[in-house]
Scaffold this active site. Structure first.
Site, PDB file in Angstrom:
ATOM      1  N   CYS A   8       0.865  -1.177   0.000  1.00 30.69           N
ATOM      2  CA  CYS A   8       0.000   0.000   0.000  1.00 30.69           C
ATOM      3  C   CYS A   8       0.904   1.231   0.000  1.00 30.69           C
ATOM      4  CB  CYS A   8      -0.988  -0.009   1.174  1.00 30.69           C
ATOM      5  SG  CYS A   8      -0.256   0.226   2.815  1.00 30.69           S
ATOM      6  N   ASN A  11       2.415   1.608   4.270  1.00 28.45           N
ATOM      7  CA  ASN A  11       2.724   0.356   4.962  1.00 28.45           C
ATOM      8  C   ASN A  11       2.463   0.448   6.468  1.00 28.45           C
ATOM      9  OD1 ASN A  11       5.552  -1.832   5.523  1.00 28.45           O
ATOM     10  ND2 ASN A  11       3.522  -2.430   4.911  1.00 28.45           N
ATOM     11  N   CYS A  13      -1.269   0.764   7.391  1.00 26.76           N
ATOM     12  CA  CYS A  13      -2.684   0.412   7.550  1.00 26.76           C
ATOM     13  C   CYS A  13      -3.049  -0.857   6.781  1.00 26.76           C
ATOM     14  CB  CYS A  13      -3.583   1.563   7.089  1.00 26.76           C
ATOM     15  SG  CYS A  13      -3.514   3.049   8.118  1.00 26.76           S
ATOM     16  N   ARG A  14      -3.243  -0.720   5.473  1.00 30.38           N
ATOM     17  CA  ARG A  14      -3.783  -1.822   4.680  1.00 30.38           C
ATOM     18  C   ARG A  14      -2.816  -2.984   4.476  1.00 30.38           C
ATOM     19  NH1 ARG A  14      -5.393   1.702  -0.332  1.00 30.38           N
ATOM     20  NH2 ARG A  14      -3.455   2.690   0.361  1.00 30.38           N
ATOM     21  N   SER A  15      -1.611  -2.702   4.015  1.00 31.42           N
ATOM     22  CA  SER A  15      -0.712  -3.822   3.700  1.00 31.42           C
ATOM     23  C   SER A  15      -0.239  -4.586   4.934  1.00 31.42           C
ATOM     24  CB  SER A  15       0.455  -3.385   2.812  1.00 31.42           C
ATOM     25  OG  SER A  15       1.222  -2.368   3.385  1.00 31.42           O
ATOM     26  N   ASP A 125      -8.414   3.425   1.897  1.00 30.56           N
ATOM     27  CA  ASP A 125      -7.353   3.667   2.868  1.00 30.56           C
ATOM     28  C   ASP A 125      -7.965   4.142   4.182  1.00 30.56           C
ATOM     29  OD1 ASP A 125      -5.119   4.335   4.334  1.00 30.56           O
ATOM     30  OD2 ASP A 125      -4.117   5.339   2.662  1.00 30.56           O
TER      31      ASP A 125
END
Length: 156
Positions: A8, A11, A13-15, A125
């Protein structure tokens, strides 16, 4: 060893959420001896930081370990090291190809593309939306589909 990298922007939150969830899924499926999981960001903003507090809270809520998660930036070498590079959104697909285009032999997968019933093209996000629950649910569906794809392609 089959290597999977989630990517993401920052690096945090999402990934890292996808990394932790996929690692947990791989462990439950008893495939941790053949599948290695990591995550990275296309930006340098959060290198060395722990995941966002919202990510940590949602992982804790669902009893998914966040152990060892630290933000890092995508490197050119990642192109050769990882069999599957999985982006959270279309902007990061572009960023990934910009960073490693000359080295990448395989495709970059956009996680929501793996889930037929999902109309969204991007994993939102939560750094901006605050909706970590929605992101968790979308990543969960994407990760299940990704594992099925890997099992099929790698004959696991």
């Amino acid at each position: 060893m089959i290597r999977v990298l989630f990517v993401c922007l920052g690096n945090i939150c999402r990934s890292p959420m996808a990394e932790a969830m996929f690692r947990d899924l791989v462990l439950r499926e008893k495939l941790d001896d053949v599948i290695e999981v990591d995550s990275a960001g296309t930006s340098h903003w959060h290198i060395g930081e722990s995941p966002h507090e919202g990510t940590l809270a949602i992982l804790k809520k669902y009893k998914v370990s966040s152990e060892g998660l630290k933000a890092r930036q995508l490197q050119v070498e990642d192109s050769d090291h990882f069999h599957y590079i999985v982006a959270m959104d279309s902007e990061n697909v572009k960023n990934i190809y910009r960073k490693i285009a000359s080295k990448r032999k395989g495709p970059v997968i956009q996680l929501p593309d793996l889930v037929k019933e999902v109309k969204m093209k991007d994993v939102p996000d939560p750094y901006f939306t605050g909706n970590f629950e929605e992101v968790y649910e979308l990543i969960e569906k994407g990760n299940l589909a990704l594992l099925q794809l890997i099992k099929q392609e790698q004959h696991l």
